[in-house]
Motif scaffolding. Sequence first.
Motif, PDB file in Angstrom:
ATOM      1  N   ASN A   9      25.553 -52.368  21.676  1.00  0.00           N
ATOM      2  CA  ASN A   9      25.740 -51.523  22.844  1.00  0.00           C
ATOM      3  C   ASN A   9      26.045 -52.377  24.066  1.00  0.00           C
ATOM      4  O   ASN A   9      25.303 -53.310  24.399  1.00  0.00           O
ATOM      5  N   LEU A 100      24.811 -43.100  22.055  1.00  0.00           N
ATOM      6  CA  LEU A 100      24.354 -44.160  21.155  1.00  0.00           C
ATOM      7  C   LEU A 100      23.465 -43.593  20.055  1.00  0.00           C
ATOM      8  O   LEU A 100      23.567 -43.992  18.893  1.00  0.00           O
ATOM      9  N   THR A 112      20.908 -53.895  21.525  1.00  0.00           N
ATOM     10  CA  THR A 112      21.132 -53.511  22.916  1.00  0.00           C
ATOM     11  C   THR A 112      20.359 -54.436  23.838  1.00  0.00           C
ATOM     12  O   THR A 112      19.402 -55.100  23.408  1.00  0.00           O
TER      13      THR A 112
END
Length: 270
Positions: A9, A100, A112
């Motif tokens: 991410n 996400l 992330t």
Amino acid sequence: MSYRSIIVNLGIDADPEPMIKIGVDLAERFGARLIGLAAADVPPLVATGDGMIYEGEVMQIQHEEIEKQLGERRAAFEKLVPVSVRGEWRQAVGGPTRFLTGSARAADLIVTAGGQASNVYRAVDIGSLALDAGRPILVVAGNADHVSAQTVLVAWKDTREARRAMADALPLLSMASEVVVATIDNDADVGISKSLADVLAFLELHGVKARTELIAGNGDGGQLLAFARSIRADLVVSGAYGHSRLREWAFGGVTRTLLEDNAINRFLSY
């Protein structure tokens, strides 16, 4: 077991290069597909002190700016991912946590950055993600561009969440040089000793050599992190303990402390 598909991410307000490098390194280690992902949303209509409402042209400008930033992250991803790694890109003008979470179905692992989300329209709420995604989350320490996971601390508690986290982390544990399974408790009774023995036997069957440690205390997350630093752990594996209350996630002490501390890599599973 291995990670065959990994999502990295990319925050829309952060330099994407360190996270992309981490994603590439993990994808190469596990021979995995790497999905780069980024999302941000336009805030809803807001009334000003004069009773005016931002709408129309202002919202369109914000939408276009987000699309521009998403495009920049896509360009960085496509530039930095080598041809040896199967790469895929996903983006959306929409809530980053929801996007996400929905995309998690395509991956074995989500990677992330850490830190608290100050703007839910532009950053992922890691707490909600951990409890909602149905996939393990590797939360990267601040300013990191590599996750070595050579010395790993497994925070053990004989619960569903801890068992799930340990099983989900097996691909990383199998590559570690040292694995320490630690539990925090004041009473070292037979039950605790038996559960730790079972954990060691389970890990050994998966080719992971580990040792155990009993930390005297009352389950305080600060004690766990202090121990992690004392053994120079570069990754902490833990179950995510929490529940939904009035549409907000309420966490136990250890999970809350792990979420707040951005100086160490954390592997969370629920």
